[in-house]
Design a protein around this motif. Sequence first.
Motif, PDB file in Angstrom:
ATOM      1  N   GLU A  69      28.298  33.764  35.359  1.00 38.41           N
ATOM      2  CA  GLU A  69      28.923  34.542  34.293  1.00 38.41           C
ATOM      3  C   GLU A  69      30.337  34.918  34.733  1.00 38.41           C
ATOM      4  O   GLU A  69      30.563  35.271  35.897  1.00 38.41           O
ATOM      5  N   PRO A  70      31.313  34.861  33.828  1.00 33.59           N
ATOM      6  CA  PRO A  70      32.665  35.285  34.193  1.00 33.59           C
ATOM      7  C   PRO A  70      32.686  36.760  34.604  1.00 33.59           C
ATOM      8  O   PRO A  70      32.011  37.596  33.992  1.00 33.59           O
ATOM      9  N   HIS A  71      33.465  37.069  35.629  1.00 36.31           N
ATOM     10  CA  HIS A  71      33.576  38.438  36.122  1.00 36.31           C
ATOM     11  C   HIS A  71      35.033  38.733  36.433  1.00 36.31           C
ATOM     12  O   HIS A  71      35.792  37.843  36.818  1.00 36.31           O
ATOM     13  N   THR A  72      35.425  40.007  36.292  1.00 37.83           N
ATOM     14  CA  THR A  72      36.829  40.373  36.491  1.00 37.83           C
ATOM     15  C   THR A  72      37.305  40.108  37.913  1.00 37.83           C
ATOM     16  O   THR A  72      38.505  39.911  38.146  1.00 37.83           O
ATOM     17  N   ASP A  73      36.405  40.064  38.896  1.00 32.88           N
ATOM     18  CA  ASP A  73      36.836  39.767  40.263  1.00 32.88           C
ATOM     19  C   ASP A  73      37.376  38.350  40.407  1.00 32.88           C
ATOM     20  O   ASP A  73      38.069  38.044  41.384  1.00 32.88           O
ATOM     21  N   MET A  74      37.068  37.475  39.448  1.00 33.12           N
ATOM     22  CA  MET A  74      37.530  36.092  39.542  1.00 33.12           C
ATOM     23  C   MET A  74      39.015  35.945  39.235  1.00 33.12           C
ATOM     24  O   MET A  74      39.614  34.917  39.555  1.00 33.12           O
ATOM     25  N   ASN A  75      39.626  36.958  38.627  1.00 32.28           N
ATOM     26  CA  ASN A  75      41.058  36.932  38.292  1.00 32.28           C
ATOM     27  C   ASN A  75      41.558  38.373  38.248  1.00 32.28           C
ATOM     28  O   ASN A  75      41.721  38.943  37.186  1.00 32.28           O
ATOM     29  N   PRO A  76      41.775  38.983  39.423  1.00 32.07           N
ATOM     30  CA  PRO A  76      42.069  40.420  39.454  1.00 32.07           C
ATOM     31  C   PRO A  76      43.403  40.828  38.862  1.00 32.07           C
ATOM     32  O   PRO A  76      43.546  41.960  38.402  1.00 32.07           O
ATOM     33  N   ILE A  77      44.392  39.939  38.847  1.00 27.29           N
ATOM     34  CA  ILE A  77      45.699  40.268  38.255  1.00 27.29           C
ATOM     35  C   ILE A  77      45.978  39.276  37.131  1.00 27.29           C
ATOM     36  O   ILE A  77      46.093  38.072  37.370  1.00 27.29           O
ATOM     37  N   LEU A  78      46.072  39.786  35.916  1.00 28.82           N
ATOM     38  CA  LEU A  78      46.376  38.960  34.749  1.00 28.82           C
ATOM     39  C   LEU A  78      47.603  39.534  34.054  1.00 28.82           C
ATOM     40  O   LEU A  78      47.634  40.720  33.705  1.00 28.82           O
ATOM     41  N   LEU A  79      48.606  38.696  33.877  1.00 32.88           N
ATOM     42  CA  LEU A  79      49.817  39.073  33.144  1.00 32.88           C
ATOM     43  C   LEU A  79      49.774  38.405  31.782  1.00 32.88           C
ATOM     44  O   LEU A  79      49.621  37.185  31.685  1.00 32.88           O
ATOM     45  N   LYS A  80      49.923  39.204  30.711  1.00 30.20           N
ATOM     46  CA  LYS A  80      49.875  38.680  29.350  1.00 30.20           C
ATOM     47  C   LYS A  80      51.247  38.889  28.712  1.00 30.20           C
ATOM     48  O   LYS A  80      51.595  40.016  28.325  1.00 30.20           O
ATOM     49  N   PRO A  81      52.063  37.828  28.624  1.00 29.27           N
ATOM     50  CA  PRO A  81      53.440  37.979  28.143  1.00 29.27           C
ATOM     51  C   PRO A  81      53.514  38.586  26.737  1.00 29.27           C
ATOM     52  O   PRO A  81      52.807  38.162  25.830  1.00 29.27           O
ATOM     53  N   GLU A  82      54.379  39.590  26.613  1.00 26.68           N
ATOM     54  CA  GLU A  82      54.618  40.233  25.318  1.00 26.68           C
ATOM     55  C   GLU A  82      56.036  39.983  24.818  1.00 26.68           C
ATOM     56  O   GLU A  82      56.322  40.145  23.635  1.00 26.68           O
ATOM     57  N   SER A  83      56.935  39.617  25.731  1.00 27.33           N
ATOM     58  CA  SER A  83      58.325  39.321  25.375  1.00 27.33           C
ATOM     59  C   SER A  83      58.864  38.361  26.420  1.00 27.33           C
ATOM     60  O   SER A  83      58.139  37.922  27.321  1.00 27.33           O
ATOM     61  N   GLU A  84      60.144  38.044  26.329  1.00 33.85           N
ATOM     62  CA  GLU A  84      60.746  37.138  27.303  1.00 33.85           C
ATOM     63  C   GLU A  84      60.826  37.757  28.689  1.00 33.85           C
ATOM     64  O   GLU A  84      60.906  37.056  29.691  1.00 33.85           O
ATOM     65  N   THR A  85      60.806  39.102  28.779  1.00 26.27           N
ATOM     66  CA  THR A  85      60.991  39.763  30.068  1.00 26.27           C
ATOM     67  C   THR A  85      59.882  40.742  30.425  1.00 26.27           C
ATOM     68  O   THR A  85      59.921  41.346  31.494  1.00 26.27           O
ATOM     69  N   GLY A  86      58.891  40.914  29.566  1.00 24.58           N
ATOM     70  CA  GLY A  86      57.840  41.888  29.831  1.00 24.58           C
ATOM     71  C   GLY A  86      56.466  41.329  29.555  1.00 24.58           C
ATOM     72  O   GLY A  86      56.292  40.404  28.758  1.00 24.58           O
ATOM     73  N   ALA A  87      55.463  41.903  30.232  1.00 22.33           N
ATOM     74  CA  ALA A  87      54.092  41.447  30.063  1.00 22.33           C
ATOM     75  C   ALA A  87      53.140  42.619  30.234  1.00 22.33           C
ATOM     76  O   ALA A  87      53.418  43.575  30.968  1.00 22.33           O
ATOM     77  N   GLN A  88      52.015  42.521  29.551  1.00 18.60           N
ATOM     78  CA  GLN A  88      50.945  43.485  29.758  1.00 18.60           C
ATOM     79  C   GLN A  88      50.300  43.195  31.109  1.00 18.60           C
ATOM     80  O   GLN A  88      49.996  42.050  31.431  1.00 18.60           O
ATOM     81  N   LEU A  89      50.102  44.228  31.899  1.00 21.04           N
ATOM     82  CA  LEU A  89      49.510  44.093  33.220  1.00 21.04           C
ATOM     83  C   LEU A  89      48.039  44.477  33.158  1.00 21.04           C
ATOM     84  O   LEU A  89      47.695  45.600  32.774  1.00 21.04           O
ATOM     85  N   VAL A  90      47.171  43.530  33.518  1.00 24.96           N
ATOM     86  CA  VAL A  90      45.726  43.755  33.545  1.00 24.96           C
ATOM     87  C   VAL A  90      45.274  43.654  34.995  1.00 24.96           C
ATOM     88  O   VAL A  90      45.494  42.634  35.656  1.00 24.96           O
ATOM     89  N   VAL A  91      44.669  44.719  35.502  1.00 19.49           N
ATOM     90  CA  VAL A  91      44.221  44.772  36.891  1.00 19.49           C
ATOM     91  C   VAL A  91      42.705  44.917  36.931  1.00 19.49           C
ATOM     92  O   VAL A  91      42.155  45.860  36.363  1.00 19.49           O
ATOM     93  N   GLN A  92      42.054  43.964  37.560  1.00 20.67           N
ATOM     94  CA  GLN A  92      40.593  43.908  37.613  1.00 20.67           C
ATOM     95  C   GLN A  92      39.986  44.151  36.228  1.00 20.67           C
ATOM     96  O   GLN A  92      39.049  44.905  36.053  1.00 20.67           O
ATOM     97  N   GLY A  93      40.577  43.457  35.246  1.00 15.72           N
ATOM     98  CA  GLY A  93      40.037  43.435  33.897  1.00 15.72           C
ATOM     99  C   GLY A  93      40.502  44.519  32.974  1.00 15.72           C
ATOM    100  O   GLY A  93      40.225  44.473  31.768  1.00 15.72           O
TER     101      GLY A  93
END
Length: 493
Positions: A69-93
């Motif tokens: 099953e997918p788990h947040t430990d498999m990708n602890p840092i996820l950046l989700k681009p919101e603009s050309e210079t900024g992104a939403q920061l997701v830490v351990q899900g």
Amino acid sequence: MARSIMIQGTGSNVGKSLLVAGLARAFTQKGLRVAPFKPQNMSNNAAVTVDGGEIGRAQALQARAAGREPHTDMNPILLKPESETGAQLVVQGKRKGTAGARAFWKEKPRLMPTVLESFHRLCNEADLVLVEGAGSPAETNLRKDDLANMGFAVAANIPVVLVGDIDRGGVIAQLVGTQAVLDQTDRERIRAFLVNRFRGDVSLFDDGRDDIAARTGWPCLGVIPWFGDAWKLPAEDVLDLASRPGGALKVAVPQLPRIANFDDLDPLVAEPDVTVEIVPPGRPLPADAALVLLPGSKCTIDDLLAFRAQGWDIDLAAHIRRGGHVLGLCGGYQMLGRKIHDPDGVEGPPRSVDGLGHLDIETTMGTRKELTLQKGHAVGERLPVEGYEIHMGRTDGPDTARGWLDFNGRVCGATSGSGRIRGCYLHGIFASDAFREAELHKLGGQSVVAYEETVEDTLDALAAHLATHVDLDALLDLSQEVDQSNSCTVNAR
């Protein structure tokens, strides 16, 4: 004790994600407990996990390949681009806010302990952890406080296999050049190389393979031919999003600047009776489409404004007048309403904007993110559906009285009075075979694909492909036992 090895690439989109998925399936078939791991990812195509968080879609596919099953430990840092210079920061899900590039750069040193914590927790439950890098280690300007490539490999003390993509050309320079720019410590991390996506007679590259080995001192673990069925697996990168010609039933999808969670399209692409046309900026929505699908968006209001700027709002209104069907998913659902309110400035400055007005609903953005795995049925036909919700916002209005999805008595979504315009927050809905078959039948098409079986069969075929062209035993021998003696104290889940 778990072993680990890291797959890095000479650049983005050289096939690292697919290789890790195939290796995960191949080593799982050999009886090993395998777990995928990517320290840092950047993607707006996310998956919801069993522990109520989100990770990159590629890691969810890799988990599936490993039978996990997918788990947040498999990708602890996820950046989700919101603009050309900024992104939403997701830490351990979990969403931690929005960070600009400079702010994230300052934050990176504080994130490494969190990354290592997730990695070691996975190691407690696996025989082999396959780590995927991001981009290229040759970007030496990013080496300081690196989380994604050599910074992690050194911190975790694990070896690296470097992958080059021969299909884009210059693979000798890719691999030799990467070695040339790395410092001595990082060069010593790389133990072997792979050449990916070869077309034609592999033996024709024997001299090139030997030249790379002679120049770098690295052994070659394999030259991998092009895997033609890769398109049957969910894609993560928006660069992989492309039209797929099929049958007479056309589904048109406007390519929004911040399109997100576009795995909704994968089951439709798999159907031979369906043509999925991704409509790029500068082109009108096709007049012969049976369905216009408005996909998810990372920034709904900005994508709505972009939709209007292309004149697609006029095309959509004409499509509806012709009797065409429309489906809005997540951000696309919000766009179809009368108003979108963002009083807290979740997506930029606080504002309210007019929606497309085809559903009698209004959406109010909020700071709480909904991350939920859902199972239920379509109202009326009672066909089973399942998927995930990942959104920030609440939608209400008269058309929600004609909700069309039922999750244990909670009716969701909205339908216009004509019944031809619908929206909902559920992603992954077309992966349910019975539902997809009924929907395509309504549009004059047919379904002949068992989608989940197709994904499983393709993962098996990918594993067999790699087993034929990669020295799996040598790769496993290169993996290294993970030393957790100096790691943070963590508890097994």
